[in-house]
Design a protein around this motif. Structure first.
Motif, short mmCIF file in Angstrom:
data_model
loop_
_atom_site.label_atom_id
_atom_site.label_comp_id
_atom_site.label_asym_id
_atom_site.label_seq_id
_atom_site.Cartn_x
_atom_site.Cartn_y
_atom_site.Cartn_z
N ASN A 79 64.14 -17.73 -57.72
CA ASN A 79 62.67 -17.68 -57.74
C ASN A 79 62.08 -18.19 -56.43
N MET A 80 62.72 -19.21 -55.85
CA MET A 80 62.21 -19.74 -54.59
C MET A 80 62.29 -18.70 -53.48
N VAL A 81 63.29 -17.82 -53.54
CA VAL A 81 63.37 -16.73 -52.56
C VAL A 81 62.17 -15.81 -52.71
N TYR A 82 61.83 -15.46 -53.97
CA TYR A 82 60.66 -14.62 -54.21
C TYR A 82 59.38 -15.31 -53.75
N TYR A 83 59.24 -16.57 -54.11
CA TYR A 83 58.03 -17.31 -53.75
C TYR A 83 57.88 -17.41 -52.22
N THR A 84 59.00 -17.62 -51.54
CA THR A 84 58.95 -17.76 -50.09
C THR A 84 58.64 -16.44 -49.41
N ILE A 135 57.02 -24.91 -45.79
CA ILE A 135 57.27 -26.28 -46.24
C ILE A 135 56.46 -26.57 -47.50
N PHE A 136 55.19 -26.15 -47.51
CA PHE A 136 54.37 -26.33 -48.72
C PHE A 136 54.95 -25.55 -49.90
N LYS A 137 55.40 -24.31 -49.62
CA LYS A 137 55.91 -23.46 -50.70
C LYS A 137 57.18 -24.04 -51.31
N LEU A 138 58.05 -24.64 -50.50
CA LEU A 138 59.29 -25.20 -51.01
C LEU A 138 59.04 -26.39 -51.93
N LYS A 139 57.84 -26.95 -51.90
CA LYS A 139 57.50 -28.06 -52.79
C LYS A 139 56.70 -27.60 -54.00
N LEU A 140 56.60 -26.29 -54.20
CA LEU A 140 55.79 -25.75 -55.29
C LEU A 140 56.26 -26.29 -56.64
N ALA A 141 55.37 -26.96 -57.35
CA ALA A 141 55.71 -27.50 -58.67
C ALA A 141 54.47 -27.69 -59.54
#
Length: 368
Positions: free
Chosen positions: A146-151, A297-303
């Motif tokens: 999912n992080m790949v998609y979000y990034t 960097i902001f996206k990798l902290k998405l929570a």
């Protein structure tokens, strides 16, 4: 000859006697031995190698403070006036080590242990069991996917932000009003956005967007029931929050481009779309790379949005790595396994950002 005023910038070398030098080395190595002994004893007691009850690691902190103090004093004892200059940066360096390195070492110890807060047994060293559990955990790998998609969605966000920046940089009416209006989502916290949009506007019974969907013919609107749609909704809410951030950075870059460069391009026939690709976009590359990197960097902290709106559902379809780790701590009280996941994620982030910067450097500075 050197003037009198220059003497203020000259550091004279003190006469260091052998006894003074021996005292300085004794301070350094003696205090260092005390610190190592404290850490060793506490570590052996923690693992049960020696019969000693350990309440906490506070003695190790005291031993480190003792060594740091002796190290600072020894700089003056060994080097005199030059050692005093070292004291301008040495305490700050030691503080950073204490606040970064030691917690990381402590986290590594937790990562290789079985520590569930709901268990009465406390923390136990379990070797590589957490790594084996991570390797076979489909939910963690799904969160990484999912992080790949979000990034990758950042590319779309960048295109939208660039378009808005171009519009706001042009001579349109009410330009100042639109600049403030477009920045309003950035003024809200992700938690507020998740409740205002995800929990209120997209509520399936009474939410205005659900009512609009029913009016348009969608009988049972469910924005977060389907995995693909739920993931898309999370992307949209996160993008709505942070596109203004990229937009304002790109707008600042556009306004910094010299007007004479753009006018010269128009005189040479590079106007419109051609002028954008051949003049504006290349000049904006440094700002664009910076905006994309910060956004990553902001996206990798998405929570925040995920935790409040879907809690990772349906079936982990919207989970980010951060939200998954958070639920490991909160819902399952699995401190050891959650810490290992966080450390692995940190390593992946460092590697990914390093590779990204290397590729960008090669692209912008090709070597022939």
């Amino acid at each position: 000859m050197t003037g009198e005023g220059d003497l203020l910038h000259v550091v004279t070398s003190d006469e260091i006697t052998p006894a003074r030098r021996a005292l300085g080395k004794t301070l350094i190595w003696g205090s260092f031995g005390v610190m190592v002994a404290a850490f060793l004893i506490l570590g052996l007691a923690e693992t049960g190698r020696i019969a000693m009850e350990v309440q906490n690691w506070r003695p190790a902190l005291y031993a480190y403070l003792f060594w740091a103090t002796c190290l600072c004093i020894a700089q003056v004892v060994l080097y005199g006036e030059k050692g005093k200059r070292t004291l301008f940066i040495l305490p700050a360096t030691l503080f950073v080590v204490a606040m970064v390195i030691f917690p990381l070492i402590f986290a590594l110890g937790i990562a290789f242990s079985d520590w569930n807060l709901s268990s009465p047994d406390g923390r136990k060293f379990n070797g590589l069991d957490n790594i084996r559990q991570m390797w076979g955990d489909p939910f963690y790998w799904n969160a990484l996917k999912n992080m790949v998609y979000y990034t990758l969605a950042i590319l779309v966000e960048y295109a939208i932000a660039f378009g808005l920046a171009l519009i706001l940089a042009s001579q349109i009416k009410a330009r100042k009003f639109f600049r403030v209006a477009f920045l309003m989502p950035l003024m809200l916290s992700p938690v507020a956005v998740s409740w205002m949009v995800g929990k209120s506007m997209m509520e399936i019974r009474f939410g205005p967007l659900a009512r609009l969907a029913r009016w348009l013919g969608w009988d049972r609107p469910s924005f977060f029931g389907d995995p693909e749609m739920a993931r898309a909704m999370i992307m949209m809410m996160d993008a709505w929050t942070y596109i203004p951030f990229m937009m304002i950075m790109l707008l600042a870059g556009l306004q910094a481009i010299p007007k004479d460069v753009q006018e010269a391009a128009r005189v040479d026939g590079a106007s419109g779309w051609r002028g954008f690709w051949e003049v504006t976009f290349p000049l904006m590359l440094p700002v664009s790379i910076t905006a994309i990197l910060i956004r990553i960097i902001f996206k990798l902290k998405l929570a925040d949005i995920i935790i409040n709106v879907t809690s990772g559902g349906p079936g982990g379809a919207t989970d980010s790595v951060t939200s998954f780790i958070f639920r490991e701590y909160r819902d399952r009280s699995n401190v050891g396994y959650g810490t290992l996941l966080a450390i692995v994620y940190l390593v992946l982030i460092v590697v990914a950002i390093t590779v990204f910067m290397k590729l960008v450097d090669r692209w912008m500075n090709p070597k022939y």
